[in-house]
Design a protein around this motif. Sequence first.
Motif, short mmCIF file in Angstrom:
data_model
loop_
_atom_site.label_atom_id
_atom_site.label_comp_id
_atom_site.label_asym_id
_atom_site.label_seq_id
_atom_site.Cartn_x
_atom_site.Cartn_y
_atom_site.Cartn_z
N ALA A 32 -69.47 -14.69 8.72
CA ALA A 32 -69.08 -15.05 8.24
C ALA A 32 -68.13 -16.75 8.11
N TRP A 33 -66.95 -16.64 8.94
CA TRP A 33 -65.95 -17.55 8.76
C TRP A 33 -66.65 -18.70 10.07
N GLN A 34 -66.95 -17.79 10.61
CA GLN A 34 -68.20 -19.30 12.11
C GLN A 34 -69.27 -19.77 11.57
N SER A 35 -70.21 -18.72 10.40
CA SER A 35 -71.14 -19.67 10.42
C SER A 35 -71.49 -20.11 8.59
N LEU A 36 -69.62 -20.77 8.56
CA LEU A 36 -70.23 -21.54 7.40
C LEU A 36 -70.38 -23.20 7.59
N PRO A 37 -71.45 -23.39 6.60
CA PRO A 37 -72.33 -24.75 6.74
C PRO A 37 -70.90 -25.76 6.77
N HIS A 38 -71.54 -26.95 7.92
CA HIS A 38 -70.69 -27.88 7.54
C HIS A 38 -69.47 -28.85 6.62
N ASP A 39 -70.61 -28.78 5.53
CA ASP A 39 -70.18 -29.44 4.49
C ASP A 39 -69.37 -28.35 3.31
N VAL A 40 -69.24 -27.21 3.74
CA VAL A 40 -68.66 -26.54 2.97
C VAL A 40 -66.50 -26.60 2.84
N THR A 41 -66.46 -27.88 1.87
CA THR A 41 -64.77 -27.92 2.49
C THR A 41 -63.82 -26.94 1.42
N LEU A 42 -64.10 -26.19 1.00
CA LEU A 42 -63.18 -24.91 0.35
C LEU A 42 -63.70 -23.70 0.21
N VAL A 43 -62.97 -22.42 0.91
CA VAL A 43 -63.62 -20.98 0.78
C VAL A 43 -62.29 -21.02 0.17
N ILE A 44 -63.25 -19.70 -0.75
CA ILE A 44 -62.85 -18.46 -1.13
C ILE A 44 -62.46 -17.19 -0.57
N VAL A 45 -61.47 -16.63 -0.26
CA VAL A 45 -61.45 -15.46 0.32
C VAL A 45 -60.97 -14.17 0.29
N THR A 46 -61.06 -12.71 0.26
CA THR A 46 -60.34 -12.00 -1.04
C THR A 46 -59.30 -11.46 -0.08
#
Length: 70
Positions: A32-46
Amino acid sequence: MAAIGEQVRVAGLALAGVTVLIAEEPDAVRRAWQSLPHDVTLVIVTPAAADTLGQAMLDSARPLAAVMPT
């Protein structure tokens, strides 16, 4: 904005327009981390996803990562 982690912890964020990536197992978290779109600027993770990703990945400049409270 995106969220990665267990379904019970992240599913509700979709209601706020967050891209939710369900990842129950460590391999799924890494994919999932590797597949993040390039336009994602913030990721919330558990917390479990954060443990899998490790501090180095979470400290990367892009995207900014925030760990949910336990």
